[in-house]
Design a protein around this motif. Structure first.
Motif, PDB file in Angstrom:
ATOM      1  N   PRO A  23      32.039  52.726  27.985  1.00  0.00           N
ATOM      2  CA  PRO A  23      32.685  51.424  27.802  1.00  0.00           C
ATOM      3  C   PRO A  23      32.443  50.537  29.016  1.00  0.00           C
ATOM      4  CG  PRO A  23      34.162  53.180  27.169  1.00  0.00           C
ATOM      5  CD  PRO A  23      32.967  53.831  27.777  1.00  0.00           C
ATOM      6  N   HIS A  24      32.490  49.244  28.814  1.00  0.00           N
ATOM      7  CA  HIS A  24      32.105  48.249  29.820  1.00  0.00           C
ATOM      8  C   HIS A  24      32.721  48.525  31.192  1.00  0.00           C
ATOM      9  CE1 HIS A  24      30.624  44.419  31.234  1.00  0.00           C
ATOM     10  NE2 HIS A  24      31.815  44.171  31.738  1.00  0.00           N
ATOM     11  N   VAL A  25      31.860  48.577  32.211  1.00  0.00           N
ATOM     12  CA  VAL A  25      32.255  48.789  33.594  1.00  0.00           C
ATOM     13  C   VAL A  25      31.862  47.539  34.375  1.00  0.00           C
ATOM     14  CG1 VAL A  25      31.887  50.205  35.649  1.00  0.00           C
ATOM     15  CG2 VAL A  25      31.910  51.269  33.402  1.00  0.00           C
ATOM     16  N   GLU A  26      32.752  47.052  35.234  1.00  0.00           N
ATOM     17  CA  GLU A  26      32.452  45.861  36.034  1.00  0.00           C
ATOM     18  C   GLU A  26      31.333  46.150  37.018  1.00  0.00           C
ATOM     19  OE1 GLU A  26      33.683  42.790  35.695  1.00  0.00           O
ATOM     20  OE2 GLU A  26      34.862  43.510  33.992  1.00  0.00           O
ATOM     21  N   GLY A  27      30.462  45.182  37.214  1.00  0.00           N
ATOM     22  CA  GLY A  27      29.360  45.299  38.159  1.00  0.00           C
ATOM     23  C   GLY A  27      28.088  44.748  37.552  1.00  0.00           C
ATOM     24  N   ASN A  28      27.104  44.563  38.409  1.00  0.00           N
ATOM     25  CA  ASN A  28      25.814  44.048  37.977  1.00  0.00           C
ATOM     26  C   ASN A  28      24.804  45.193  37.879  1.00  0.00           C
ATOM     27  OD1 ASN A  28      26.776  41.385  38.037  1.00  0.00           O
ATOM     28  ND2 ASN A  28      26.385  41.258  40.226  1.00  0.00           N
ATOM     29  N   ALA A  29      23.699  44.920  37.189  1.00  0.00           N
ATOM     30  CA  ALA A  29      22.640  45.923  37.075  1.00  0.00           C
ATOM     31  C   ALA A  29      22.100  46.240  38.459  1.00  0.00           C
ATOM     32  CB  ALA A  29      21.537  45.414  36.167  1.00  0.00           C
ATOM     33  N   GLY A  30      21.968  47.522  38.757  1.00  0.00           N
ATOM     34  CA  GLY A  30      21.494  47.951  40.063  1.00  0.00           C
ATOM     35  C   GLY A  30      22.598  48.349  41.020  1.00  0.00           C
ATOM     36  N   ASP A  31      23.839  48.025  40.703  1.00  0.00           N
ATOM     37  CA  ASP A  31      24.967  48.389  41.562  1.00  0.00           C
ATOM     38  C   ASP A  31      25.243  49.878  41.479  1.00  0.00           C
ATOM     39  OD1 ASP A  31      25.231  45.762  42.216  1.00  0.00           O
ATOM     40  OD2 ASP A  31      27.100  45.429  41.108  1.00  0.00           O
ATOM     41  N   LYS A  32      25.696  50.438  42.593  1.00  0.00           N
ATOM     42  CA  LYS A  32      26.103  51.844  42.650  1.00  0.00           C
ATOM     43  C   LYS A  32      27.619  51.902  42.463  1.00  0.00           C
ATOM     44  CE  LYS A  32      22.057  53.242  44.360  1.00  0.00           C
ATOM     45  NZ  LYS A  32      21.073  53.829  43.523  1.00  0.00           N
ATOM     46  N   ILE A  33      28.084  52.842  41.645  1.00  0.00           N
ATOM     47  CA  ILE A  33      29.515  53.034  41.445  1.00  0.00           C
ATOM     48  C   ILE A  33      29.858  54.492  41.689  1.00  0.00           C
ATOM     49  CG2 ILE A  33      29.825  51.113  39.833  1.00  0.00           C
ATOM     50  CD1 ILE A  33      29.732  53.129  37.556  1.00  0.00           C
ATOM     51  N   GLU A  34      31.121  54.741  42.008  1.00  0.00           N
ATOM     52  CA  GLU A  34      31.592  56.101  42.220  1.00  0.00           C
ATOM     53  C   GLU A  34      32.651  56.405  41.174  1.00  0.00           C
ATOM     54  OE1 GLU A  34      34.326  58.109  45.521  1.00  0.00           O
ATOM     55  OE2 GLU A  34      32.334  57.553  46.264  1.00  0.00           O
ATOM     56  N   LEU A  35      32.443  57.485  40.439  1.00  0.00           N
ATOM     57  CA  LEU A  35      33.382  57.919  39.421  1.00  0.00           C
ATOM     58  C   LEU A  35      34.263  58.997  40.052  1.00  0.00           C
ATOM     59  CD1 LEU A  35      30.795  58.227  36.534  1.00  0.00           C
ATOM     60  CD2 LEU A  35      32.217  56.272  37.089  1.00  0.00           C
ATOM     61  N   SER A  36      35.475  58.604  40.438  1.00  0.00           N
ATOM     62  CA  SER A  36      36.324  59.512  41.204  1.00  0.00           C
ATOM     63  C   SER A  36      37.323  60.269  40.339  1.00  0.00           C
ATOM     64  CB  SER A  36      37.075  58.728  42.281  1.00  0.00           C
ATOM     65  OG  SER A  36      37.853  57.724  41.679  1.00  0.00           O
ATOM     66  N   ILE A  53      39.916  69.676  42.760  1.00  0.00           N
ATOM     67  CA  ILE A  53      38.547  69.182  42.655  1.00  0.00           C
ATOM     68  C   ILE A  53      38.262  68.227  43.810  1.00  0.00           C
ATOM     69  CG2 ILE A  53      36.943  67.865  41.253  1.00  0.00           C
ATOM     70  CD1 ILE A  53      38.418  68.825  38.813  1.00  0.00           C
ATOM     71  N   LYS A  54      37.188  68.494  44.534  1.00  0.00           N
ATOM     72  CA  LYS A  54      36.761  67.640  45.634  1.00  0.00           C
ATOM     73  C   LYS A  54      35.381  67.053  45.329  1.00  0.00           C
ATOM     74  CE  LYS A  54      40.101  68.814  48.622  1.00  0.00           C
ATOM     75  NZ  LYS A  54      41.183  69.166  47.742  1.00  0.00           N
ATOM     76  N   VAL A  55      35.094  66.843  44.070  1.00  0.00           N
ATOM     77  CA  VAL A  55      33.775  66.395  43.635  1.00  0.00           C
ATOM     78  C   VAL A  55      33.776  64.884  43.440  1.00  0.00           C
ATOM     79  CG1 VAL A  55      32.076  66.565  41.782  1.00  0.00           C
ATOM     80  CG2 VAL A  55      33.308  68.588  42.514  1.00  0.00           C
ATOM     81  N   LYS A  56      32.718  64.235  43.890  1.00  0.00           N
ATOM     82  CA  LYS A  56      32.508  62.812  43.676  1.00  0.00           C
ATOM     83  C   LYS A  56      31.237  62.640  42.866  1.00  0.00           C
ATOM     84  CE  LYS A  56      35.884  61.553  46.372  1.00  0.00           C
ATOM     85  NZ  LYS A  56      37.118  61.060  45.838  1.00  0.00           N
TER      86      LYS A  56
END
Length: 100
Positions: A23-36, A53-56
């Motif tokens: 589903p839609h995530v804020e940001g532009n194409a090429g941006d890096k995001i972290e799913l925490s 869990i200590k996984v990023k």
């Protein structure tokens, strides 16, 4: 190694170098995001669940796209009432770059 992450209320099983539509995530194409918000992580057969869990999970936004058209049709019998509307859901194409 894989992980189960929660994105916008939905759970996804992700692996490194996997591309998926979320589903839609804020940001532009090429941006890096972290799913925490990681629910479960597997590392060589060792499952980790819950608060330990200590996984990023690192991901990159590839593109923003629209899904298929969904038609919402309403009708009341014997009244002549008909309403037809449609919409296309916004999705984001992401690539999982790293699970650390």
């Amino acid at each position: 190694m894989f992980a189960v992450v929660k994105i916008a209320g939905q759970q996804f099983k992700v692996e490194k170098d996997q591309t998926l539509y979320v589903p839609h995530v804020e940001g532009n194409a090429g941006d890096k995001i972290e799913l925490s918000d990681v629910i479960l992580a597997d590392s060589d057969g060792n499952l980790t669940v819950g608060d330990a869990i200590k996984v990023k999970v690192q991901a990159e936004i590839l593109d923003h796209v629209k899904g298929e058209t969904v038609i919402a049709y309403k009708q009341k019998r014997r009244k002549g009432f008909r309403k037809k509307k449609g919409h296309r859901t916004q999705y984001t194409k992401i690539k999982i770059s790293d699970i650390a």
